[in-house]
Design a protein around this motif. Structure first.
Motif, PDB file in Angstrom:
ATOM      1  N   GLY A 151       9.273 -17.753  39.616  1.00  0.00           N
ATOM      2  CA  GLY A 151       8.872 -16.157  40.245  1.00  0.00           C
ATOM      3  C   GLY A 151      10.037 -14.893  39.831  1.00  0.00           C
ATOM      4  N   VAL A 152       9.660 -14.212  38.452  1.00  0.00           N
ATOM      5  CA  VAL A 152      11.098 -13.064  38.858  1.00  0.00           C
ATOM      6  C   VAL A 152       9.875 -12.576  38.006  1.00  0.00           C
ATOM      7  N   ALA A 153       9.186 -10.974  39.003  1.00  0.00           N
ATOM      8  CA  ALA A 153       8.003  -9.954  37.977  1.00  0.00           C
ATOM      9  C   ALA A 153       9.073  -9.584  37.160  1.00  0.00           C
ATOM     10  N   TRP A 154      10.309  -9.190  37.296  1.00  0.00           N
ATOM     11  CA  TRP A 154      10.648  -7.631  36.618  1.00  0.00           C
ATOM     12  C   TRP A 154      12.515  -8.131  36.804  1.00  0.00           C
ATOM     13  N   LYS A 211      30.857  -4.716  34.222  1.00  0.00           N
ATOM     14  CA  LYS A 211      29.956  -5.142  35.278  1.00  0.00           C
ATOM     15  C   LYS A 211      28.776  -5.256  34.253  1.00  0.00           C
ATOM     16  N   ALA A 212      28.133  -5.867  34.423  1.00  0.00           N
ATOM     17  CA  ALA A 212      26.452  -6.448  34.465  1.00  0.00           C
ATOM     18  C   ALA A 212      26.318  -6.359  36.138  1.00  0.00           C
ATOM     19  N   ARG A 213      25.132  -5.529  36.569  1.00  0.00           N
ATOM     20  CA  ARG A 213      25.098  -5.945  37.004  1.00  0.00           C
ATOM     21  C   ARG A 213      22.491  -5.860  36.927  1.00  0.00           C
ATOM     22  N   VAL A 214      22.440  -6.776  37.692  1.00  0.00           N
ATOM     23  CA  VAL A 214      20.925  -7.899  37.552  1.00  0.00           C
ATOM     24  C   VAL A 214      20.255  -7.604  38.014  1.00  0.00           C
ATOM     25  N   GLU A 215      19.250  -6.212  38.621  1.00  0.00           N
ATOM     26  CA  GLU A 215      18.330  -6.215  39.734  1.00  0.00           C
ATOM     27  C   GLU A 215      17.074  -7.606  39.238  1.00  0.00           C
ATOM     28  N   ILE A 216      16.632  -8.165  39.960  1.00  0.00           N
ATOM     29  CA  ILE A 216      15.800  -8.997  40.126  1.00  0.00           C
ATOM     30  C   ILE A 216      14.365  -8.535  40.954  1.00  0.00           C
ATOM     31  N   SER A 217      13.377  -7.962  40.250  1.00  0.00           N
ATOM     32  CA  SER A 217      12.320  -7.879  41.950  1.00  0.00           C
ATOM     33  C   SER A 217      11.458  -9.455  41.330  1.00  0.00           C
ATOM     34  N   GLU A 218      11.056  -9.704  42.713  1.00  0.00           N
ATOM     35  CA  GLU A 218      10.523 -10.735  42.458  1.00  0.00           C
ATOM     36  C   GLU A 218       8.960 -11.344  42.560  1.00  0.00           C
ATOM     37  N   LYS A 219       8.470 -12.448  42.565  1.00  0.00           N
ATOM     38  CA  LYS A 219       6.674 -12.173  42.046  1.00  0.00           C
ATOM     39  C   LYS A 219       6.458 -12.462  44.178  1.00  0.00           C
ATOM     40  N   ILE A 220       5.648 -11.730  44.427  1.00  0.00           N
ATOM     41  CA  ILE A 220       4.794 -13.003  45.468  1.00  0.00           C
ATOM     42  C   ILE A 220       3.923 -13.559  44.911  1.00  0.00           C
ATOM     43  N   LEU A 221       4.094 -14.419  45.313  1.00  0.00           N
ATOM     44  CA  LEU A 221       2.851 -15.690  45.201  1.00  0.00           C
ATOM     45  C   LEU A 221       2.087 -15.859  45.901  1.00  0.00           C
ATOM     46  N   LYS A 222       0.481 -16.216  45.256  1.00  0.00           N
ATOM     47  CA  LYS A 222      -0.259 -16.017  45.350  1.00  0.00           C
ATOM     48  C   LYS A 222      -0.238 -17.913  46.908  1.00  0.00           C
ATOM     49  N   PRO A 223      -0.837 -17.622  47.435  1.00  0.00           N
ATOM     50  CA  PRO A 223      -0.561 -18.948  48.873  1.00  0.00           C
ATOM     51  C   PRO A 223      -1.656 -19.899  48.073  1.00  0.00           C
ATOM     52  N   TRP A 278      33.075  -8.654  32.556  1.00  0.00           N
ATOM     53  CA  TRP A 278      33.784  -9.739  33.053  1.00  0.00           C
ATOM     54  C   TRP A 278      33.032 -10.331  34.195  1.00  0.00           C
ATOM     55  N   VAL A 279      32.673  -9.107  34.830  1.00  0.00           N
ATOM     56  CA  VAL A 279      31.647  -9.524  36.127  1.00  0.00           C
ATOM     57  C   VAL A 279      29.933 -10.055  35.530  1.00  0.00           C
ATOM     58  N   VAL A 280      28.766 -10.764  36.809  1.00  0.00           N
ATOM     59  CA  VAL A 280      27.802 -10.386  36.831  1.00  0.00           C
ATOM     60  C   VAL A 280      27.472 -10.464  37.652  1.00  0.00           C
ATOM     61  N   GLU A 281      26.836  -9.429  38.431  1.00  0.00           N
ATOM     62  CA  GLU A 281      26.238  -9.438  39.530  1.00  0.00           C
ATOM     63  C   GLU A 281      24.241  -9.722  39.248  1.00  0.00           C
ATOM     64  N   ILE A 282      24.242 -10.564  40.185  1.00  0.00           N
ATOM     65  CA  ILE A 282      22.833 -10.185  40.594  1.00  0.00           C
ATOM     66  C   ILE A 282      22.013  -9.583  42.422  1.00  0.00           C
ATOM     67  N   ASN A 283      20.926  -8.769  41.716  1.00  0.00           N
ATOM     68  CA  ASN A 283      20.892  -8.540  43.218  1.00  0.00           C
ATOM     69  C   ASN A 283      19.181  -8.270  43.177  1.00  0.00           C
ATOM     70  N   GLY A 284      18.661  -8.453  44.591  1.00  0.00           N
ATOM     71  CA  GLY A 284      16.784  -8.598  44.875  1.00  0.00           C
ATOM     72  C   GLY A 284      16.405 -10.427  44.182  1.00  0.00           C
ATOM     73  N   ALA A 285      17.235 -11.284  44.391  1.00  0.00           N
ATOM     74  CA  ALA A 285      17.181 -12.386  43.921  1.00  0.00           C
ATOM     75  C   ALA A 285      16.958 -13.127  45.253  1.00  0.00           C
ATOM     76  N   GLU A 286      15.877 -13.527  46.094  1.00  0.00           N
ATOM     77  CA  GLU A 286      16.104 -14.280  47.043  1.00  0.00           C
ATOM     78  C   GLU A 286      15.691 -15.446  47.219  1.00  0.00           C
ATOM     79  N   THR A 287      14.065 -15.503  47.247  1.00  0.00           N
ATOM     80  CA  THR A 287      13.721 -16.616  46.257  1.00  0.00           C
ATOM     81  C   THR A 287      13.379 -17.527  45.557  1.00  0.00           C
ATOM     82  N   VAL A 288      14.212 -17.123  44.471  1.00  0.00           N
ATOM     83  CA  VAL A 288      14.236 -17.554  42.962  1.00  0.00           C
ATOM     84  C   VAL A 288      15.717 -18.834  42.977  1.00  0.00           C
ATOM     85  N   ASP A 289      15.150 -19.481  42.268  1.00  0.00           N
ATOM     86  CA  ASP A 289      16.386 -20.212  42.201  1.00  0.00           C
ATOM     87  C   ASP A 289      17.314 -19.923  41.002  1.00  0.00           C
TER      88      ASP A 289
END
Lengths: 412, 88
Positions: free
Chosen positions: A158-161, A170-182, A109-120
């Motif tokens: 942008g998502v690594a994992w 509740k579906a808790r989606v844990e996101i680890s973002e990629k550190i993008l190379k310059p 019933w609820v989707v919670e996304i954690n860890g996404a800061e720069t991802v669209d």
């Protein structure tokens, strides 16, 4: 604990005994193997608990000891059902509640996304939606965890994992973002060096490309300073250009200013103690206000939102939200013009700093104000810098002339 | 003067309540008393409990006396005790 549960399941009777030989009644019961407990004195005699299976045996004991037995309460699962047997609506409600939780717990019933800061987030939500991780989705229809992870990472660069944890409804989606190379500068790609902001050109060092302005020139934001379009023809011959990646440093005298209205007082908010709380119920992602309107008759107030999720082996899909309004008294303490100017300067300097190019050098600043009324002043801050205003700007000519120009003539 | 059972109990190092069939009392402050090897209850009131034993009647006086557990050979009484005595 287990003893109490078994006792409840088997059932027991709380009886009161009174008469001449109540103590003897207890002694005989014990000797005959009748399990008794919770012996308490009463006004008439004493009360005690007897197992339902032993209740038939106490008749002879009572007769022998000339005591009378009165049933005070029957306790147990059977008696509970017997008591509520004719309360149809209660039973129906109980069954419906159990069925409701049984059915609703099978869905997300609820989707919670954690860890996404720069991802669209829109793209991420859309990819989750396409996978089936969405409100109202049946949990058993979800693909395996590794499959979900693969599809999320494939759909979002942008998502690594990623991993989806199912916690009740509740579906808790844990996101680890990629550190993008310059970004690596492609030295072969055509570009100009343009002005990031307006100013007077102080000095120019051209490393690649053609100088488009001279020192002392007044330029505006977006004006080309070093062109990547380099002429490579002699007079009398057809025009021919080479498109290069312009490189160079352009320093300019720039000026930045800010204007703002500032009050000649400082506001402090003190809570009076009066307050109102409005509740709303959230059922499976849908919000239902338990009040018609959230109007408060306070002039000034602080607003606090709180979320209380009902967790039954994970989030149940039911949540009680509360919005608290605390009345405050706003006190205004007068401040001097100098203090107001200081506050204004700090604020405006921070704003100007955001639009400056790196390694800018401050030459000077000037702050002035005019009185608008007794409580307000209009403050203007002018700051002048030596700033490296050259930034790379991709021209449209580059794309259409890439195929024309193939020469590799050194830059002028 | 010691009886034969008491002498045996002393010599063998065995609990006297086992050999002599006398009650064993375990008292926790003035709040709880655990009695083993009793014969039966004679009287039970909130201020007074009389218990029959091989050594005579054990009288426990106090306030809010409750029998928390009762079995064939042991019982546990709680409350605030003011007096514990034998009526031999």
């Amino acid at each position: 604990m287990f003893n109490k549960i078994f006792k409840f399941l088997k059932g027991y009777v709380i009886i009161e005994i009174y008469g001449l030989e109540t103590a003897r009644f207890v002694n005989i019961c014990l000797r005959r193997g009748i399990d008794i407990g919770n012996v308490l004195p009463t006004e008439k005699g004493m009360s005690l608990c007897v197992r339902k299976s032993d209740f038939g045996k106490i008749r002879s004991v009572a007769r022998k000891t000339r005591t009378r037995v009165k049933i005070l309460q029957k306790v147990g699962l059977y008696d509970l059902f017997a008591r509520y047997r004719k309360r149809y609506f209660f039973v129906i409600g109980l069954v419906m509640t159990a069925a409701f939780f049984a059915v609703s717990s099978r869905y997300i019933w609820v989707v919670e996304i954690n860890g996404a800061e720069t991802v669209d987030m829109d793209k991420l939500a859309a990819s989750l939606d396409s996978i089936g991780v969405k409100s109202g989705a049946l949990k058993k229809n979800l693909p395996p965890g590794t499959e979900i992870k693969r599809r999320i990472t494939d759909a979002n660069e942008g998502v690594a994992w990623a991993w989806v944890y199912i916690e009740g409804a509740k579906a808790r989606v844990e996101i680890s973002e990629k550190i993008l190379k310059p970004d690596v500068i492609d030295r072969d790609a055509y570009c100009d060096i343009a002005a990031a902001c307006g100013g007077v050109v102080k000095s120019m060092v051209v490393k690649n490309g053609a100088e488009a302005v001279k020192e002392g020139a007044v330029v505006g934001a977006g004006d080309v300073l070093i062109s990547g379009k380099v002429p490579v023809y002699k007079e009398g011959q057809p025009e021919k250009y080479m498109y290069v990646h312009a490189l160079g440093e352009v320093e300019a005298y720039t000026s930045h200013s800010r204007t703002g209205d500032y009050k000649l007082y400082y506001e402090s908010r003190n809570v009076t103690g009066r307050g109102k709380t409005f509740y709303s119920l959230e059922l499976f992602g849908k919000r239902f206000d338990l009040f018609r309107s959230m109007n408060v008759d306070y002039d000034d107030y602080n607003k606090t939102d709180k979320r209380n999720e009902l967790n039954i082996n994970g989030y149940s899909g039911i949540c009680l939200n509360s919005t608290r309004f605390d009345e405050v008294i706003v006190n205004r303490e007068p401040i001097t013009v100098d203090t107001a100017l200081e506050i204004a300067r700090n604020k405006m300097e921070a704003e100007i700093a955001k639009e400056l190019q790196p390694k800018s050098q401050l030459l000077g600043s000037d702050i002035s104000y005019e009185q608008l009324d007794d409580e307000t002043i209009r403050v203007t801050l002018n700051m002048s810098f030596i700033e490296k205003i050259g930034i790379e700007s991709t021209g449209t000519e580059g794309t259409e002339t890439q195929s024309i120009e193939t020469e590799n003539t050194p830059a002028q | 003067m010691k009886g034969i059972y008491e002498i045996i109990a002393d010599k063998w190092g065995v609990g006297k309540e086992i050999i002599m069939d006398i009650p064993k009392l375990t008292i926790a402050g003035n709040r709880e008393i655990y009695i083993e090897n009793y014969k039966g209850i004679l009287r039970y009131e909130p201020e007074e409990v009389w218990i029959s034993s091989a050594m005579g009647t054990l009288i426990i006086k106090g306030a809010e006396l409750k029998i928390k557990y009762i079995g064939l050979e042991s019982l546990l009484i709680s409350g605030v005790f003011s007096e514990i005595k034998y009526n031999i």
